[in-house]
Design an enzyme around this catalytic site. Sequence first.
Site, mmCIF file in Angstrom:
data_model
loop_
_atom_site.group_PDB
_atom_site.id
_atom_site.type_symbol
_atom_site.label_atom_id
_atom_site.label_comp_id
_atom_site.label_asym_id
_atom_site.label_seq_id
_atom_site.Cartn_x
_atom_site.Cartn_y
_atom_site.Cartn_z
ATOM 1 N N GLU A 167 -11.819 -7.540 -4.783
ATOM 2 C CA GLU A 167 -11.905 -8.768 -5.028
ATOM 3 C C GLU A 167 -13.300 -8.834 -6.128
ATOM 4 O O GLU A 167 -13.853 -10.199 -5.450
ATOM 5 C CB GLU A 167 -12.181 -9.396 -3.323
ATOM 6 C CG GLU A 167 -11.412 -8.764 -2.628
ATOM 7 C CD GLU A 167 -11.531 -10.079 -1.448
ATOM 8 O OE1 GLU A 167 -12.163 -10.393 -1.430
ATOM 9 O OE2 GLU A 167 -10.791 -8.974 -0.507
ATOM 10 N N ASN A 209 -9.518 -2.534 -4.978
ATOM 11 C CA ASN A 209 -8.754 -3.102 -4.391
ATOM 12 C C ASN A 209 -8.800 -4.708 -4.788
ATOM 13 O O ASN A 209 -10.307 -5.308 -4.599
ATOM 14 C CB ASN A 209 -9.696 -2.971 -2.801
ATOM 15 C CG ASN A 209 -8.675 -3.140 -1.627
ATOM 16 O OD1 ASN A 209 -6.888 -2.671 -1.895
ATOM 17 N ND2 ASN A 209 -9.435 -3.273 -1.006
ATOM 18 N N HIS A 245 -2.671 -9.552 2.647
ATOM 19 C CA HIS A 245 -2.653 -10.412 3.207
ATOM 20 C C HIS A 245 -1.291 -11.092 3.674
ATOM 21 O O HIS A 245 -1.181 -12.409 2.256
ATOM 22 C CB HIS A 245 -3.893 -11.272 3.812
ATOM 23 C CG HIS A 245 -5.276 -9.664 3.988
ATOM 24 N ND1 HIS A 245 -5.133 -9.078 5.213
ATOM 25 C CD2 HIS A 245 -6.009 -9.005 3.133
ATOM 26 C CE1 HIS A 245 -6.055 -8.194 5.388
ATOM 27 N NE2 HIS A 245 -6.529 -7.774 4.225
ATOM 28 N N GLU A 275 -4.547 -3.018 3.482
ATOM 29 C CA GLU A 275 -4.888 -4.227 4.287
ATOM 30 C C GLU A 275 -3.269 -5.359 4.981
ATOM 31 O O GLU A 275 -4.000 -6.073 4.954
ATOM 32 C CB GLU A 275 -6.391 -4.786 3.751
ATOM 33 C CG GLU A 275 -6.886 -4.145 3.278
ATOM 34 C CD GLU A 275 -8.368 -5.033 3.098
ATOM 35 O OE1 GLU A 275 -8.316 -6.155 2.765
ATOM 36 O OE2 GLU A 275 -9.201 -5.321 2.294
ATOM 37 N N ASP A 277 -1.041 -7.523 6.345
ATOM 38 C CA ASP A 277 -1.064 -8.056 8.434
ATOM 39 C C ASP A 277 -0.100 -9.739 8.014
ATOM 40 O O ASP A 277 -0.342 -9.602 6.404
ATOM 41 C CB ASP A 277 -2.034 -8.465 8.763
ATOM 42 C CG ASP A 277 -3.452 -9.294 7.648
ATOM 43 O OD1 ASP A 277 -2.524 -9.534 6.728
ATOM 44 O OD2 ASP A 277 -4.225 -8.684 7.993
HETATM 45 C C1 XIL Z 1 -12.927 -8.498 6.980
HETATM 46 C C2 XIL Z 1 -13.139 -7.648 8.021
HETATM 47 O O1 XIL Z 1 -11.311 -7.234 9.025
HETATM 48 C C3 XIL Z 1 -13.676 -8.486 9.227
HETATM 49 O O2 XIL Z 1 -13.975 -8.020 10.540
HETATM 50 C C4 XIL Z 1 -14.944 -9.008 8.375
HETATM 51 O O3 XIL Z 1 -15.907 -9.838 9.368
HETATM 52 C C5 XIL Z 1 -14.667 -9.696 7.222
HETATM 53 O O4 XIL Z 1 -13.643 -8.939 6.333
HETATM 54 N N1 XIL Z 1 -10.240 -8.146 2.438
HETATM 55 C C6 XIL Z 1 -10.949 -6.968 2.358
HETATM 56 C C7 XIL Z 1 -12.290 -6.790 3.850
HETATM 57 O O5 XIL Z 1 -11.604 -6.407 1.668
HETATM 58 O O6 XIL Z 1 -12.496 -5.987 4.046
HETATM 59 C C8 XIL Z 1 -11.687 -7.606 4.642
HETATM 60 O O7 XIL Z 1 -12.437 -7.798 6.333
HETATM 61 C C9 XIL Z 1 -10.934 -8.370 4.770
HETATM 62 C C10 XIL Z 1 -10.653 -8.850 3.500
#
Ligand code: XIL
Length: 357
Positions: A167, A209, A245, A275, A277
């Site tokens: 990011e 990423n 996400h 990731e 969801d």
């Molecule tokens: C998130 C975790 O899921 C949480 O438990 C933590 O508090 C914060 O980070 N992008 C990412 C992940 O690359 O590392 C993040 O994970 C979610 C967003």
Amino acid sequence: MQGKFTKDKNIYRKSFLIVFGILLAIALIGSLITARNLPKGLSQIAKKHNLKIGTAVSSWQLDDPQFASVLIRNFNLITPENEMKFELLSPAPGEYDFSGADKIIAFAKKHGISVRGHTLVWTNQLPKWLVNGNFSRDELIIILHNHIDTVVSHYRGQVSYWDVVNESLAPDGSISQDNFWMQHIGPEYIELAFRWAHEADPNALLFYNEANAEGKGLKADGLFMLANMLITQGIPLHGIGFEMHTGLGWSPKPDELAINIQRLADLGLEIHITEMDVRIIEPASLEDLYEQAKIYAEIVQTCLDATNCTAYSTWGLTDTLSWIPHIYPGTGSPLLFYGDYTPKPAYYAIQKVLEIK
Ligand code: XIL
């Protein structure tokens, strides 16, 4: 008297052995039949597509036998959700506590699961000693180099894929100024990180990423330009992670995602969905869950259609374990399993896509 007693004992022992043998045989045959009838887990079905199916885990979750068995059945790739982040690994300057991440690695090794290391360079979840340390640029370059070298070397040969930089882009696609490493080192922190990670483990595949850069838009274009620049400069970048996400009503359009994946394929890059969801405004209705299933299915289908999309991961196993309700209150139900490990419509939708092709 003594002789009769011994004889009785022998008969008793013999019949016990026979009964025990029969029971054992029944149990064995029974478990063989059950194993054969058990539907295949997602990762097993996805094997024919050369697609890895992954999820994020925390080491404490592995102690729950139900969690572990659902995980082993359905996933052949895991990402530590937090335990490989700088803050969790390094409690004090130069000190490392690998215990949580090591536990995940040991579990993965035992069950033949691959690992995505996450993440070496990010502006979030940095240790306090680092952020408040008033270090000079030169010192921070040394600190970041040491960090990458220490962590990647520790897991050399055990982590197949690293999210090296996470990011780094702003919503307009430029390198974000709102970033600790950008502010203190400058934009070259990105290429330095990839060089150092490659030196520490030349066999690991190195990923950049990013969030919200999956479809069409300024950020996706910025990501493409960054990847193009790194490749042109000969930086060891092997893949792009699309976090994915999403939520009901705002997931990337499959055709736009496909175009984005293709232009990165043209640069020779692999794609991982890292990731995924799909959050829902609570309470989630059954209709919402079917809509969610459709989104999951579309993304998996798009990944399958692309030759360079080699892994598909969700950000956690069950709705109860997800980060979403904590960070976006009022929303939830984002994953493939209910809290009791029962598969949701989204699970069956993915299963169907993987089975058809
Ligand atoms: C998130 C975790 O899921 C949480 O438990 C933590 O508090 C914060 O980070 N992008 C990412 C992940 O690359 O590392 C993040 O994970 C979610 C967003």
